[in-house]
Design a protein around this motif. Sequence first.
Motif, PDB file in Angstrom:
ATOM      1  N   MET A  20      15.157  -3.959   8.972  1.00 31.40           N
ATOM      2  CA  MET A  20      15.556  -2.660   8.444  1.00 31.40           C
ATOM      3  C   MET A  20      15.451  -1.618   9.559  1.00 31.40           C
ATOM      4  N   LEU A  21      16.444  -0.739   9.612  1.00 32.95           N
ATOM      5  CA  LEU A  21      16.425   0.321  10.621  1.00 32.95           C
ATOM      6  C   LEU A  21      15.571   1.482  10.137  1.00 32.95           C
ATOM      7  N   ASP A  22      15.084   2.228  11.080  1.00 33.02           N
ATOM      8  CA  ASP A  22      14.195   3.331  10.767  1.00 33.02           C
ATOM      9  C   ASP A  22      14.986   4.642  10.683  1.00 33.02           C
ATOM     10  N   ALA A  23      14.418   5.632   9.992  1.00 29.15           N
ATOM     11  CA  ALA A  23      15.013   6.969   9.982  1.00 29.15           C
ATOM     12  C   ALA A  23      13.884   7.992   9.993  1.00 29.15           C
TER      13      ALA A  23
ATOM     14  N   ILE B 250      20.834  -3.769  19.792  1.00 24.43           N
ATOM     15  CA  ILE B 250      20.424  -2.909  20.918  1.00 24.43           C
ATOM     16  C   ILE B 250      18.922  -2.621  20.819  1.00 24.43           C
ATOM     17  N   ALA B 251      18.432  -2.385  19.608  1.00 26.66           N
ATOM     18  CA  ALA B 251      16.995  -2.142  19.443  1.00 26.66           C
ATOM     19  C   ALA B 251      16.180  -3.379  19.825  1.00 26.66           C
TER      20      ALA B 251
ATOM     21  N   GLY C 293      21.263   9.154  15.101  1.00 25.37           N
ATOM     22  CA  GLY C 293      20.858  10.512  14.727  1.00 25.37           C
ATOM     23  C   GLY C 293      19.766  10.477  13.676  1.00 25.37           C
ATOM     24  N   ALA C 294      19.958   9.633  12.679  1.00 27.37           N
ATOM     25  CA  ALA C 294      18.976   9.519  11.599  1.00 27.37           C
ATOM     26  C   ALA C 294      17.630   9.072  12.141  1.00 27.37           C
ATOM     27  N   ALA C 295      17.668   8.255  13.180  1.00 23.90           N
ATOM     28  CA  ALA C 295      16.418   7.767  13.768  1.00 23.90           C
ATOM     29  C   ALA C 295      15.884   8.735  14.821  1.00 23.90           C
TER      30      ALA C 295
ATOM     31  N   ARG D 200      11.921   1.080  16.129  1.00 26.96           N
ATOM     32  CA  ARG D 200      12.902   1.537  15.148  1.00 26.96           C
ATOM     33  C   ARG D 200      13.323   0.427  14.193  1.00 26.96           C
ATOM     34  N   LEU D 201      12.670  -0.713  14.301  1.00 23.85           N
ATOM     35  CA  LEU D 201      12.995  -1.850  13.432  1.00 23.85           C
ATOM     36  C   LEU D 201      11.755  -2.274  12.668  1.00 23.85           C
TER      37      LEU D 201
END
Lengths: 505, 245
Positions: free
Chosen positions: A116-119, A398-399, A468-470, A484-485
């Motif tokens: 899951m990506l972070d924000a 990329i992360a 941007g959200a992250a 960020r993951l």
Amino acid sequence: MSSNFGSIPLRYRVSIDREQCMECGRCIDNCSYGVFRRDGDRILINSRKCTACHRCLAYCPRDAIMLEEHPCDYRSHPVWNRQVREAIYNQARTGKIILAGMGSVANLPVIFDHLMLDACQVTTPPTDPLREPVELRTYLGKKPSRLDFRRNSNGDVELSTELAPNLMVETPILLGHMSYGAISLNAQVSMARAAKETGTYMGTGEGGLHPGLYPYQDRMIVQVASGRFGVNIDYLERGAAIEVKLGQGAKPGIGGHLTGEKVSKDVSRTRMIPQGSDAISPAPHHDIYGIEDLPQLVRSIKEATGWKKPVFAKVAAVNNTAENVAAVARASVDAIAIDGFRGGTGAAPRVFRDHVGIPIEVAIASADRELRKQGLRNEVSLIACGSIRESADVVKAIALGADAVYIGTAALAAMGCRVCGNCYQGLCPWGIATQRDDLVQRLNPDVASKQVANLIHAWTMEVTELMGAAGINSIESLRGNRDRLRGFMLDEGLLNVLDVKPVGA
Amino acid sequence: MVKPVTIDAKGMHYTPLNQQIRKAVEDGASEVIVENVLGQRFIGDGLRGDATIHIHGVAGGDLAMFMSGPTVIVHGNAEHAPGNTMDSGKVVIHGSAGDAVAHSMRGGKVFVRGDIGYRGGIHMKQYETQRPILVVGGSAQTFLGEYMAGGLLVVLGLDGVMKAREIGSGIHGGEIIIRGDVGDSCLAAGAKKVSLTDADRARIAPVLREFAGDFGLDPEPLVSADYTRIVPASARPFAGKYTWE
Ligand code: SF4
Ligand code: SF4
């Protein structure tokens, strides 16, 4: 001697709603596999020939066609499932290796879907990409570990460190290598135009560079594979970069071959081999029998092209990818593409496509970590490929440590491909994986290039929004940013390999 | 007529050496003499034009790789893979050469007076009028002509017995012609022996004469000698290996 299996059950069942059908016959014209034929004013169907390419559905003016997957069940069995049994029947009948197309159909979890990506929220606010620029421009190639400056005779400060040639891309999304031969020239031209329009690059694959692509040569990464098809000094000089293909995700450890039937006049001219002969690319390059031989090949390519172009290498994601990548990084290579086991292909032995290799998520994470450990990360750029399906996969790759991604199947899908997996038959009804003139004509490069460019634009915007959200405003800060993951329902061992924390941590 | 350019390669790295050769050819020199070569790799790599480059000493690996046009004459030995992926032109080696000589060569000629190592002529391929030719005066090692996809490979065995085994493994185009008899056990899967016809002999005679001329040999015994001709058993070695999913 015929076999005693009789016929195996149908994989797909095609039917026509007779109330709707107006017997126009477009299904007959569109289906290159011969599912439909006319008997008087009635359209007859042979479902056995169907590959679920969806061309008939797409072109039926009445939406009269229905297509269902395996309407006939075998006795249900968790181990001896349909694929396993049908492969045995096929091989018991023929005694041959089963060829298959596109990516793996093995029913294994997709790690990307468990990351899951972070924000950002209030403790650190998100960045608004509408207001603040998000830098996506990426340079692929060696980066110096330090910069030195000197004063010139005018007293101005100038850079004294010599910079290695890099490729500048406006988006971290590149179009991966698919050769002329495996796909049609119209498909290649469509992607080349899209690459030009979106400021990215495209791989030629190992099939040489057709003159039809010369206008886009400054957007092409030309490939040198073990078969050396189409490789001469002119070819090397035309490309913006050169990629040495060492392996491929769909078939790690083996070479490839384009069957003689597909070596048409134009394909033979581009590959520089006789028409109708098998185009064989053996597993190793004949001048690479150990890692110490790779720098020899890479340097000879650089020497021939005056050290002006970055040289990439592509490896399949396998268990010791990290060591392989570190070794390749020391071999004068400027960027390494790692191709995951779900990568697509025109044709591969089914057993390789579905069983050999490792997922790209793991390969890229461990390669990035190993390169950092050995102090080599700035020596090469990493390109992740082999099942990048959406913009979230791009950001996650990329992360996990990639600089950029190659997309293949996604680009084909943008041109109409339905991922039917029958590319190896050479009858692609969408004009993509075929050399048959009438089928190739179905793909209009003006339209298809726009679609591919749209996809790249759309994903690029989504990448920007996600960043941007992250709270990240440059791709440099996303690269390898495991923070960020978060892993969702992944086991501890895998989280350790990925170097990612579990959700909630 | 620009006079010959002489370059002293002593202690020189291959890149500046190649730059000097390239510059001389671009400036119109029809002859470049390189002295004191000691293992520098990639000499003539990607070089175009029609000049003649004389190399005195031992040439390093991948001599004349991707070369298109020039003639390179080595007055000594060469390391592995001279003529690698060469397009056109000629390489004449007065000594011996290493492994993978003429690897994937697509056109032009490589003549070696002495012996060559393993995998000679591997994956040589031809295309329309481009037909590569490799002639070896001495012996060749195992895997000669492996995956050969086109062209002509001749081994003369002038200095004693031919050592190559596993000849033509995976060969699917071109021909291998070896002076004297070749035992069946030396042939690899995919290769077969056929007799040399008068037409074949007439076809290779000019090549043998050219080779003899380059090395100051008497061509007639070569032209009239007995040869074994090895060709692919099939142009489609893998055609029967696969079935569809
Ligand atoms: S394309 Fe549709 S309407 Fe036309 S014949 Fe086929 S099923 Fe009927
Ligand atoms: S390229 Fe064509 S044949 Fe291959 S999967 Fe896509 S639609 Fe099917």
